[in-house]
Each structure stands twice: as structure tokens, then as C-alpha cells.
Design an enzyme around this catalytic site. Sequence first.
Site, PDB file in Angstrom:
ATOM      1  N   CYS A 177       0.843  -1.196   0.000  1.00 19.85           N
ATOM      2  CA  CYS A 177       0.000   0.000   0.000  1.00 19.85           C
ATOM      3  C   CYS A 177       0.878   1.246   0.000  1.00 19.85           C
ATOM      4  O   CYS A 177       1.968   1.252   0.578  1.00 19.85           O
ATOM      5  CB  CYS A 177      -0.897   0.058   1.234  1.00 19.85           C
ATOM      6  SG  CYS A 177      -2.104  -1.267   1.372  1.00 19.85           S
ATOM      7  N   ASP A 178       0.365   2.309  -0.607  1.00 17.24           N
ATOM      8  CA  ASP A 178       1.038   3.602  -0.507  1.00 17.24           C
ATOM      9  C   ASP A 178       0.000   4.707  -0.724  1.00 17.24           C
ATOM     10  O   ASP A 178      -0.919   4.556  -1.541  1.00 17.24           O
ATOM     11  CB  ASP A 178       2.159   3.754  -1.532  1.00 17.24           C
ATOM     12  CG  ASP A 178       3.118   4.852  -1.133  1.00 17.24           C
ATOM     13  OD1 ASP A 178       4.099   4.562  -0.429  1.00 17.24           O
ATOM     14  OD2 ASP A 178       2.881   6.019  -1.504  1.00 17.24           O
ATOM     15  N   SER A 179       0.151   5.794   0.036  1.00 17.01           N
ATOM     16  CA  SER A 179      -0.821   6.888  -0.020  1.00 17.01           C
ATOM     17  C   SER A 179      -0.182   8.182  -0.505  1.00 17.01           C
ATOM     18  O   SER A 179       0.977   8.476  -0.185  1.00 17.01           O
ATOM     19  CB  SER A 179      -1.444   7.112   1.365  1.00 17.01           C
ATOM     20  OG  SER A 179      -2.145   5.973   1.797  1.00 17.01           O
TER      21      SER A 179
END
Length: 396
Positions: free
Chosen positions: A68-70
Amino acid sequence: MRFVLASQSPARLKTLRNAGVEPEVIVSGVDEDNITADSPGELARTLAVLKARAVVSTLTDHATVLGCDSVLEIDGVAYGKPGTPEVARERLRMMSGRSGVLHTGHCLFDTRTRQELRELASTTVRFAELTDAEIDAYVATGEPLVVAGSFTVDGLGGPFVAGIDGDYHNVVGISLPLVRRMLAEVGITWPSLWTAKRHLRYDEAEAAQYDETRGGTQRAQAAADAIQELLPKGGRVLELAVGTGTVAAELVAQGNLVHGLDLSPAMLHHARVRLPGHVAAADATQLPIADRRCDAVLAIWLLHLVPDSNQVLAEVSRVLRPDGVFITTTEKPESSRYAAGRTPEQHRSEDALSLLVARAAQHGLHLDGATTFPGPAKGNTAVPLYPLIRFRRSSS
């Protein structure tokens, strides 16, 4: 199932834990600062893919890996972690009273099916009007320096978020509804992640002292000698919940070919030393073995821990060749209670003999042998004797 979170984010880990899932965390090491993309959303998704692939490349066992990455988007510009107080302060002033879109890229890679799913979840975030004093105080905490967009919704920055339009958890850094759908696409139901009890997933500290606290080599030798009495000569032996591999190693020394499976990476770390090339991560209710490939399956000190021994018996029957045998401990809680001078509890464990005999028969497994082996005594209690039973698979 081995479920790996390819992220060092405490917020993502906490979110999964609050939802009943205890992932294994492996940090990818991807350098986020040198990655570019055509849009903020695509950047978040690309980073998630790179994180998942980086972790997958380090694995030696099957696993389902989630990266995941935001990224926060305001006016088409992507904002990641600010890194310095000066940058964080400037960004918060720019964000004050405005709205942005928090994009979280998700990449799920299942090594068993070789499926890679890439998805993006986006949530609109409305920021409150912040005073310079509030911004300075917030930056001084250090929190906005290490999070995407310089804010959190689940921490000290929560009061500065006036509202969101979309998935709240996505703003934290992981969209649970999206992950649930992605897992379903690779054949994993969300509730199945709840059934992997945490006490079966020993950490490294527990694994390091496991042998010593469970009777060490002496008990492993006693167990192996008893198992050897019930094993057919030659053939492939599969041990479920192999742990640190102490019993399996003793069986190998006696001339058996043994493969071991376990859910705990920490335990497998030790088992690989004793059984190099013959261990893997797997759930006893979903064996990565083709039908009728094993001559013997072992389950030592396992069935009393599982929520439903019937699921294990079904898999054992599937992988055993006709006339193959299943050898397991039984009545473990009862044997310990007897040694301590206590009476049995009314509740029967999943390894209760009567229960196992009835369930095994439904899967073509019939009781045809038994023995015992001694376990270590605790304090002044009597030495417990652990019953070991053998089921034979019908030849049809």
C-alpha cells in the site's frame, strides 16, 4: 495462509489488527522519493506495486502480499511525506480550509496463484481552517513529518479534518472494503483471516525458546521413537505444524524423508536449519499438496489448538495415498490434567479421541494403532503420557 503487509506504517498495521487480522510485516525498502508517474493516483498505485513486488522477491515460501502507498492530491499535485518541519509547515498552511483527495494504491500479489491485483481507492478530505499556532504546535509533535500529505485522521491531526467523502480507512492508509474484495478474487475470504489464531503465530522471541520450554531434545526423541513405531517403512512423510523441526529432525535421523509445514515464519526460520529445503509456510486446512501424494501425515500437538479438527482431517484424507497413515497426538489437555491430579473438564477438545475417531471415519480414515510417549513433568506433578494414535486411509 501467510498474509504479509509490505508496509512499515503503524496506522495500516493497527487498522488490520482492529479488523481482526494479524499480518506479518515485511518492509519493502522501496525508495519512494525517486518514483514518478503521470498522476498522483497512478503514483500511489505504482508505489504499492513496487512495494509488493519487492517483498515477493525476497520470499522462499508461498504468501499473499499486500503493498500500500498513499498520496494526497491538491490541484493535481501529489504530496507525500514532507520529511522536514519547514516543508510540513508550508503544506499545512496551503491545505488549511481547502479540500484534497487522498489516494491509496493497493497491490495484492498471491504467489500460489501468481495473481497480481492493482487497485486505487480515493477519498475526498476537507481540512479545517488552521491557525499558525495550531500548525506550529502540530509540526512540533513530529507526526506530520512522516505521513503522506502531512496529516493524519486517526491521530493528533484528526481534529484538523473537517470531514471526508468516502472510505475513512482509506484516509488512514488502507481501504478495508477494497482489500476484502481483492482477497476474494484470489480465493481468500476475509473471515478466514480471523481463524488464524495469534497463539499459533509465534514471534521470534517465542520461537527461540520454544524447544527449551517444551522439553527440548529429550521430548522430541521420545515423540519420534513413538512415531517410528507407527510409521510405514519408506515413503514421504508430511508433518503439519512442524514448529522448529525438532521431532522431524529426529525422524530424518531414523531414515525417514520428512517435509514440514507451519504457519509461523519465526518457527520455520528454525525448522529450515534442521530440514533444509523441506519446509514451507502453509495452513493445515489448506495443504499445498496434490491429491494422494503422501504415505504418512503427522500432527503432533496440533489438533487441540485448531478451531475445527474436521477441516484438518479432510485435508489429510485428500493428500494420503490409499493405505497411507495419519498419526496424531490425542487427549493432550486431558493427559496434562491427569498428571496434575485434576479431573477432566466437561468440554471436549478438538483432539478428543472419541471425536477424532468419529470424524476420521467420515473421511475414510480408520483407527488401527496406538502408543504413548512421556512428556516433561512440571514441578512436582507426575510425568504426563501423551497418547499417539494412527489412522489408516481406506484403499478405495
